[in-house]
Design a protein around this motif. Structure first.
Motif, short mmCIF file in Angstrom:
data_model
loop_
_atom_site.label_atom_id
_atom_site.label_comp_id
_atom_site.label_asym_id
_atom_site.label_seq_id
_atom_site.Cartn_x
_atom_site.Cartn_y
_atom_site.Cartn_z
N SER A 2 18.34 -9.43 13.42
CA SER A 2 18.72 -9.03 12.07
C SER A 2 19.82 -9.95 11.57
O SER A 2 20.70 -10.36 12.33
CB SER A 2 19.22 -7.59 12.09
N ASP A 3 19.78 -10.31 10.29
CA ASP A 3 20.84 -11.13 9.73
C ASP A 3 22.07 -10.30 9.38
O ASP A 3 23.12 -10.84 9.09
CB ASP A 3 20.35 -11.82 8.45
N PHE A 4 21.90 -9.00 9.39
CA PHE A 4 22.98 -8.13 8.92
C PHE A 4 23.82 -7.56 10.06
O PHE A 4 24.88 -7.01 9.82
CB PHE A 4 22.41 -6.98 8.09
N ILE A 5 23.34 -7.67 11.28
CA ILE A 5 24.10 -7.14 12.40
C ILE A 5 23.95 -8.13 13.56
O ILE A 5 22.87 -8.65 13.79
CB ILE A 5 23.63 -5.72 12.80
N MET A 89 23.56 0.14 15.97
CA MET A 89 23.37 0.47 14.57
C MET A 89 24.71 0.40 13.85
O MET A 89 25.74 0.76 14.42
CB MET A 89 22.81 1.88 14.43
N CYS A 90 24.67 -0.03 12.62
CA CYS A 90 25.86 0.08 11.79
C CYS A 90 25.44 0.51 10.41
O CYS A 90 24.35 0.17 9.94
CB CYS A 90 26.65 -1.22 11.75
N LYS A 91 26.30 1.29 9.80
CA LYS A 91 26.05 1.74 8.42
C LYS A 91 27.31 1.44 7.63
O LYS A 91 28.42 1.74 8.07
CB LYS A 91 25.80 3.25 8.38
N ILE A 92 27.13 0.85 6.47
CA ILE A 92 28.25 0.65 5.56
C ILE A 92 27.86 1.29 4.24
O ILE A 92 26.88 0.90 3.61
CB ILE A 92 28.59 -0.84 5.37
N ASN A 95 24.21 2.01 3.61
CA ASN A 95 23.25 0.96 3.95
C ASN A 95 23.35 0.69 5.45
O ASN A 95 24.46 0.54 5.97
CB ASN A 95 23.55 -0.34 3.19
N SER A 96 22.21 0.61 6.12
CA SER A 96 22.30 0.45 7.56
C SER A 96 21.56 -0.77 8.07
O SER A 96 20.68 -1.32 7.40
CB SER A 96 21.78 1.71 8.27
N ALA A 97 21.94 -1.21 9.26
CA ALA A 97 21.28 -2.32 9.95
C ALA A 97 21.17 -1.94 11.42
O ALA A 97 22.02 -1.22 11.95
CB ALA A 97 22.08 -3.61 9.79
N THR A 98 20.11 -2.41 12.06
CA THR A 98 19.84 -2.06 13.45
C THR A 98 19.38 -3.29 14.21
O THR A 98 18.67 -4.14 13.65
CB THR A 98 18.71 -1.01 13.52
N ILE A 99 19.78 -3.39 15.45
CA ILE A 99 19.28 -4.47 16.32
C ILE A 99 19.17 -3.91 17.73
O ILE A 99 20.00 -3.11 18.15
CB ILE A 99 20.22 -5.71 16.25
N THR A 100 18.11 -4.30 18.43
CA THR A 100 17.94 -3.87 19.82
C THR A 100 18.05 -5.09 20.71
O THR A 100 17.37 -6.10 20.47
CB THR A 100 16.58 -3.19 20.02
N ILE A 101 18.93 -5.02 21.71
CA ILE A 101 19.17 -6.16 22.58
C ILE A 101 19.20 -5.70 24.03
O ILE A 101 19.82 -4.69 24.35
CB ILE A 101 20.53 -6.83 22.26
N GLU A 102 18.54 -6.47 24.88
CA GLU A 102 18.65 -6.21 26.31
C GLU A 102 19.99 -6.74 26.79
O GLU A 102 20.44 -7.80 26.35
CB GLU A 102 17.52 -6.91 27.07
#
Length: 133
Positions: A2-5, A89-92, A95-102
Motif C-alpha cells: 500500500s502507498d498509504f501505509i 491497520m491505520c485510520k486517520i 480513512n483507513s489503510a491496511t497492509i499485511t506483512i510476514e
C-alpha cells in the motif's frame, strides 16, 4: 503493498508504521493504529475519544505527526515477538489503510528510505558526471 501505509524496523529494533492517509478536511485529526493476526485485532495507539489501546502497548508506543499529512507510530520491544503474519491497520479521521506483512519480510527502515533516495542519488551522480566531462 500500500502507498498509504508502510511498516519497517528501525536500527534500534523498534517497529515503525507510517500512515500517509490524507485526513478529511475540517475535521480534527484522529488516528488509530492497530494490528491483527488471525481473528484478533489489537489497538496499539489511538487518540480517538472513547477508544483505548491495549494495556500492553500503553508505554511502548508513541505517535508523531508527519508533513504534509499523516502519522508515524513507533512501537518498542515487539519486533522479536511479532506474529508470523500480521495485518497492520491505520485510520486517520475515518480513512483507513491496511497492509499485511510476514515477519521475515519486514525491511529495515533505512532500506525502505534508501530505495527511494537511491534513485535520486543515481540521478545526481549522472548529472555531476556529465557536468565534469
Amino acid at each position: 503493498k500500500s502507498d498509504f501505509i508502510s511498516v519497517c524496523i528501525e536500527d534500534d529494533r523498534d517497529l515503525r508504521v507510517d500512515c500517509l492517509v490524507e485526513p478529511k478536511l475540517s475535521r480534527i485529526n484522529s488516528y488509530e493504529f492497530s494490528w491483527s493476526s488471525g481473528s484478533k485485532e489489537a489497538v496499539i495507539n489511538t487518540n480517538v475519544s472513547g477508544a483505548a489501546s491495549e494495556p500492553q502497548f500503553r508505554d511502548k508506543s508513541y505517535v508523531e505527526e508527519l508533513e504534509p499529512h499523516g502519522y508515524r507510530m513507533t512501537l518498542t520491544g515487539y519486533t522479536e515477538t511479532l506474529p508470523h503474519n500480521t495485518t497492520y491497520m491505520c485510520k486517520i479521521s475515518g480513512n483507513s489503510a491496511t497492509i499485511t506483512i510476514e515477519r521475515d519480510l519486514l525491511l529495515p527502515c533505512s532500506a525502505v528510505i534508501l530505495k527511494t533516495s537511491c534513485i535520486w542519488v543515481m540521478g545526481l551522480l549522472i548529472l555531476f558526471q556529465q557536468m565534469h566531462h
